[in-house]
Design a protein around this motif. Structure first.
Motif, PDB file in Angstrom:
ATOM      1  N   PRO A  54       0.844  -1.202   0.000  1.00 46.46           N
ATOM      2  CA  PRO A  54       0.000   0.000   0.000  1.00 46.46           C
ATOM      3  C   PRO A  54       0.877   1.248   0.000  1.00 46.46           C
ATOM      4  CG  PRO A  54       0.022  -1.008   2.165  1.00 46.46           C
ATOM      5  CD  PRO A  54       0.741  -1.951   1.267  1.00 46.46           C
ATOM      6  N   ARG A  55       0.492   2.228  -0.783  1.00 47.54           N
ATOM      7  CA  ARG A  55       1.279   3.452  -0.922  1.00 47.54           C
ATOM      8  C   ARG A  55       0.741   4.550  -0.013  1.00 47.54           C
ATOM      9  NH1 ARG A  55       5.577   1.097  -3.370  1.00 47.54           N
ATOM     10  NH2 ARG A  55       4.949  -0.031  -5.256  1.00 47.54           N
ATOM     11  N   LEU A  56       1.569   5.563   0.184  1.00 50.03           N
ATOM     12  CA  LEU A  56       1.154   6.730   0.936  1.00 50.03           C
ATOM     13  C   LEU A  56       0.836   7.877  -0.019  1.00 50.03           C
ATOM     14  CD1 LEU A  56       0.639   8.210   3.544  1.00 50.03           C
ATOM     15  CD2 LEU A  56       3.087   8.656   3.734  1.00 50.03           C
ATOM     16  N   VAL A  57       1.843   8.338  -0.752  1.00 48.77           N
ATOM     17  CA  VAL A  57       1.649   9.408  -1.726  1.00 48.77           C
ATOM     18  C   VAL A  57       2.223   8.992  -3.070  1.00 48.77           C
ATOM     19  CG1 VAL A  57       2.109  11.817  -2.296  1.00 48.77           C
ATOM     20  CG2 VAL A  57       1.719  11.169   0.085  1.00 48.77           C
ATOM     21  N   ALA A  58       3.547   8.876  -3.124  1.00 50.90           N
ATOM     22  CA  ALA A  58       4.217   8.516  -4.374  1.00 50.90           C
ATOM     23  C   ALA A  58       4.081   7.022  -4.645  1.00 50.90           C
ATOM     24  CB  ALA A  58       5.693   8.899  -4.302  1.00 50.90           C
ATOM     25  N   ASP A  59       4.301   6.642  -5.905  1.00 47.56           N
ATOM     26  CA  ASP A  59       4.176   5.224  -6.250  1.00 47.56           C
ATOM     27  C   ASP A  59       5.381   4.413  -5.823  1.00 47.56           C
ATOM     28  OD1 ASP A  59       6.010   6.124  -8.090  1.00 47.56           O
ATOM     29  OD2 ASP A  59       4.842   5.616  -9.868  1.00 47.56           O
ATOM     30  N   THR A  60       6.364   5.056  -5.184  1.00 47.93           N
ATOM     31  CA  THR A  60       7.473   4.326  -4.567  1.00 47.93           C
ATOM     32  C   THR A  60       7.410   4.423  -3.042  1.00 47.93           C
ATOM     33  OG1 THR A  60       8.911   6.273  -4.749  1.00 47.93           O
ATOM     34  CG2 THR A  60       9.020   4.636  -6.533  1.00 47.93           C
ATOM     35  N   SER A  61       6.328   4.972  -2.520  1.00 48.36           N
ATOM     36  CA  SER A  61       6.187   5.111  -1.070  1.00 48.36           C
ATOM     37  C   SER A  61       5.627   3.820  -0.472  1.00 48.36           C
ATOM     38  CB  SER A  61       5.271   6.289  -0.728  1.00 48.36           C
ATOM     39  OG  SER A  61       3.956   6.045  -1.204  1.00 48.36           O
ATOM     40  N   VAL A  62       5.766   3.714   0.830  1.00 52.25           N
ATOM     41  CA  VAL A  62       5.200   2.581   1.574  1.00 52.25           C
ATOM     42  C   VAL A  62       4.406   3.150   2.735  1.00 52.25           C
ATOM     43  CG1 VAL A  62       5.665   0.480   2.876  1.00 52.25           C
ATOM     44  CG2 VAL A  62       7.181   1.129   0.982  1.00 52.25           C
ATOM     45  N   HIS A  63       3.154   2.785   2.835  1.00 51.35           N
ATOM     46  CA  HIS A  63       2.351   3.285   3.945  1.00 51.35           C
ATOM     47  C   HIS A  63       2.972   2.795   5.259  1.00 51.35           C
ATOM     48  CE1 HIS A  63      -0.947   4.187   6.614  1.00 51.35           C
ATOM     49  NE2 HIS A  63      -1.532   4.875   5.634  1.00 51.35           N
ATOM     50  N   PRO A  64       3.185   3.701   6.226  1.00 47.26           N
ATOM     51  CA  PRO A  64       3.884   3.322   7.463  1.00 47.26           C
ATOM     52  C   PRO A  64       3.157   2.302   8.321  1.00 47.26           C
ATOM     53  CG  PRO A  64       3.043   5.562   7.608  1.00 47.26           C
ATOM     54  CD  PRO A  64       2.887   5.144   6.187  1.00 47.26           C
ATOM     55  N   ASP A  65       1.903   2.028   8.043  1.00 44.26           N
ATOM     56  CA  ASP A  65       1.194   1.000   8.801  1.00 44.26           C
ATOM     57  C   ASP A  65       1.417  -0.408   8.246  1.00 44.26           C
ATOM     58  OD1 ASP A  65       0.211   2.871  10.501  1.00 44.26           O
ATOM     59  OD2 ASP A  65      -1.844   2.840   9.747  1.00 44.26           O
ATOM     60  N   TYR A  66       1.986  -0.497   7.045  1.00 47.90           N
ATOM     61  CA  TYR A  66       2.162  -1.808   6.406  1.00 47.90           C
ATOM     62  C   TYR A  66       3.385  -2.519   6.982  1.00 47.90           C
ATOM     63  CZ  TYR A  66       3.457  -5.306   2.931  1.00 47.90           C
ATOM     64  OH  TYR A  66       3.822  -6.473   2.317  1.00 47.90           O
ATOM     65  N   ARG A  67       3.225  -3.814   7.267  1.00 48.12           N
ATOM     66  CA  ARG A  67       4.332  -4.629   7.762  1.00 48.12           C
ATOM     67  C   ARG A  67       4.554  -5.832   6.853  1.00 48.12           C
ATOM     68  NH1 ARG A  67       4.526  -0.634   9.788  1.00 48.12           N
ATOM     69  NH2 ARG A  67       4.610  -0.010  11.973  1.00 48.12           N
ATOM     70  N   PHE A  68       5.812  -6.059   6.525  1.00 49.91           N
ATOM     71  CA  PHE A  68       6.206  -7.200   5.711  1.00 49.91           C
ATOM     72  C   PHE A  68       6.369  -8.426   6.613  1.00 49.91           C
ATOM     73  CE2 PHE A  68       9.962  -9.595   4.025  1.00 49.91           C
ATOM     74  CZ  PHE A  68       9.335 -10.151   2.915  1.00 49.91           C
ATOM     75  N   ARG A 121      11.891 -12.200  -3.598  1.00 50.06           N
ATOM     76  CA  ARG A 121      10.798 -11.303  -3.930  1.00 50.06           C
ATOM     77  C   ARG A 121      11.387  -9.930  -4.242  1.00 50.06           C
ATOM     78  NH1 ARG A 121       9.068 -15.657  -3.498  1.00 50.06           N
ATOM     79  NH2 ARG A 121       7.075 -16.380  -2.610  1.00 50.06           N
ATOM     80  N   VAL A 122      10.629  -9.115  -4.972  1.00 49.92           N
ATOM     81  CA  VAL A 122      11.070  -7.766  -5.309  1.00 49.92           C
ATOM     82  C   VAL A 122      10.000  -6.778  -4.868  1.00 49.92           C
ATOM     83  CG1 VAL A 122      12.327  -8.668  -7.306  1.00 49.92           C
ATOM     84  CG2 VAL A 122      10.055  -7.694  -7.636  1.00 49.92           C
ATOM     85  N   VAL A 123      10.437  -5.552  -4.563  1.00 48.58           N
ATOM     86  CA  VAL A 123       9.492  -4.507  -4.199  1.00 48.58           C
ATOM     87  C   VAL A 123       9.966  -3.191  -4.804  1.00 48.58           C
ATOM     88  CG1 VAL A 123      10.650  -3.982  -1.991  1.00 48.58           C
ATOM     89  CG2 VAL A 123       8.237  -3.396  -2.320  1.00 48.58           C
ATOM     90  N   GLN A 124       9.046  -2.458  -5.387  1.00 50.80           N
ATOM     91  CA  GLN A 124       9.346  -1.142  -5.929  1.00 50.80           C
ATOM     92  C   GLN A 124       9.054  -0.124  -4.837  1.00 50.80           C
ATOM     93  OE1 GLN A 124       6.955   0.227  -9.263  1.00 50.80           O
ATOM     94  NE2 GLN A 124       8.682   1.406 -10.070  1.00 50.80           N
ATOM     95  N   ALA A 125      10.110   0.356  -4.185  1.00 53.23           N
ATOM     96  CA  ALA A 125       9.897   1.216  -3.029  1.00 53.23           C
ATOM     97  C   ALA A 125      11.160   1.987  -2.685  1.00 53.23           C
ATOM     98  CB  ALA A 125       9.458   0.385  -1.820  1.00 53.23           C
ATOM     99  N   ASN A 126      10.950   3.096  -1.993  1.00 48.71           N
ATOM    100  CA  ASN A 126      12.027   3.918  -1.470  1.00 48.71           C
ATOM    101  C   ASN A 126      12.636   3.206  -0.259  1.00 48.71           C
ATOM    102  OD1 ASN A 126      13.655   6.205  -0.972  1.00 48.71           O
ATOM    103  ND2 ASN A 126      12.104   7.085   0.379  1.00 48.71           N
ATOM    104  N   ALA A 127      13.929   2.902  -0.335  1.00 49.67           N
ATOM    105  CA  ALA A 127      14.579   2.054   0.668  1.00 49.67           C
ATOM    106  C   ALA A 127      14.433   2.547   2.103  1.00 49.67           C
ATOM    107  CB  ALA A 127      16.055   1.871   0.313  1.00 49.67           C
ATOM    108  N   PRO A 128      14.609   3.840   2.399  1.00 51.06           N
ATOM    109  CA  PRO A 128      14.447   4.262   3.795  1.00 51.06           C
ATOM    110  C   PRO A 128      13.072   3.941   4.372  1.00 51.06           C
ATOM    111  CG  PRO A 128      15.620   5.944   2.579  1.00 51.06           C
ATOM    112  CD  PRO A 128      15.151   4.933   1.567  1.00 51.06           C
ATOM    113  N   GLU A 129      12.035   3.983   3.540  1.00 54.49           N
ATOM    114  CA  GLU A 129      10.698   3.640   4.022  1.00 54.49           C
ATOM    115  C   GLU A 129      10.563   2.145   4.259  1.00 54.49           C
ATOM    116  OE1 GLU A 129       7.465   5.916   1.891  1.00 54.49           O
ATOM    117  OE2 GLU A 129       9.212   6.713   0.841  1.00 54.49           O
ATOM    118  N   VAL A 130      11.252   1.361   3.447  1.00 48.11           N
ATOM    119  CA  VAL A 130      11.240  -0.085   3.644  1.00 48.11           C
ATOM    120  C   VAL A 130      11.871  -0.437   4.979  1.00 48.11           C
ATOM    121  CG1 VAL A 130      12.170  -2.283   2.803  1.00 48.11           C
ATOM    122  CG2 VAL A 130      11.244  -0.625   1.181  1.00 48.11           C
TER     123      VAL A 130
END
Length: 250
Positions: free
Chosen positions: A51-65, A127-136
């Motif tokens: 789930p995204r927050l704003v940008a398409d490389t963002s990660v919503h801070p409530d999401y847990r892997f 697995r792969v994820v399209q995301a900004n690393a600091p948010e990951v």
């Protein structure tokens, strides 16, 4: 059935999102040929939809892997930040079947290439994820759950006015330290002398311990990628570093 994850996530204040510059520039995102085919046929298996927050490389801070749920087992987790075309991480996943691997990348063709390589070997531990690393590292992956973080050849941003965009900073080092399990390793490599010195300074002044007096020997688990080969042909020296999260004292 319960609500979908996106409906359960709390709303966030977009005005405070990414106040610091990101370490990447979005390149072309068109997929063609084999990459397009690999994406269509195998992304459902290999791509983490977050789930995204704003940008398409963002990660919503409530999401847990949940690595155990995703991979169907409990195993050491290795995360490569900036996996490029997937040469290093796919080789590692194929030669270390007892470990699980997560490739973090923002470049869509690179993700597609990684999926293509993984699918060709029918890998189940990648697995792969399209995301900004600091948010990951800051929220998506639970603290203390990563065995190794790899940061190989991040964008050097060689112009002095752009150095603030470099990935390896004091704040990023602490994200890595928090994400690592006790005894976990942060492996880095770069072909830019000035960035290597910055990496050494950042890591040495973090809560992690430099495993070596200064530079590390070449990490044997890192295959020579096409990018590294070009750097060598250009005459640039490769510097490796390895930092470790100390085990708790008894």
């Amino acid at each position: 059935m319960g609500q979908p994850l996106s409906a359960r996530l709390r709303p966030m204040n977009e005005s405070t999102y990414r106040q610091q510059p990101v370490s990447f520039v979005r390149r072309g995102s068109r997929l063609q040929g084999r990459r397009q085919k690999a994406w269509e046929e195998h992304s459902e298996r290999y791509l983490l939809e977050v789930p995204r927050l704003v940008a398409d490389t963002s990660v919503h801070p409530d999401y847990r892997f949940d690595a155990a749920k995703v991979f169907g087992r409990s195993a050491e987790l290795v995360v490569e930040v900036g996996s490029g075309l997937g040469e290093a991480i796919v080789h590692a996943a194929s030669t270390q079947p007892d470990r699980d691997f997560l490739a973090v990348e923002v470049y869509l063709p690179g993700l597609a290439q990684t999926i293509q390589r993984a699918a060709a070997q029918e890998l189940s531990n990648l697995r792969v994820v399209q995301a900004n690393a600091p948010e990951v590292l800051s929220s998506m992956i639970p603290a203390g759950s990563i065995s190794e973080v790899w940061t190989f050849f991040p964008d050097p941003w060689p112009k002095s006015k752009h150095e603030k965009r470099r990935l390896v900073t004091v704040s990023f080092a602490e994200l890595v330290a928090t994400s690592l399990a006790p005894g976990g390793l942060w492996r880095l490599a770069t072909d830019w002398e000035h960035y290597a010195e910055q990496m050494l300074e950042v890591g040495s002044n973090s809560s992690l311990r430099n495993v070596h007096p200064d530079w590390a020997p070449r990490f044997e688990g890192r295959v020579i990628t096409s990018f590294e080969n070009k750097a060598q042909l250009a005459g640039r020296e490769i510097h490796d570093l390895t930092f470790q999260k100390e085990l708790p004292t008894k």
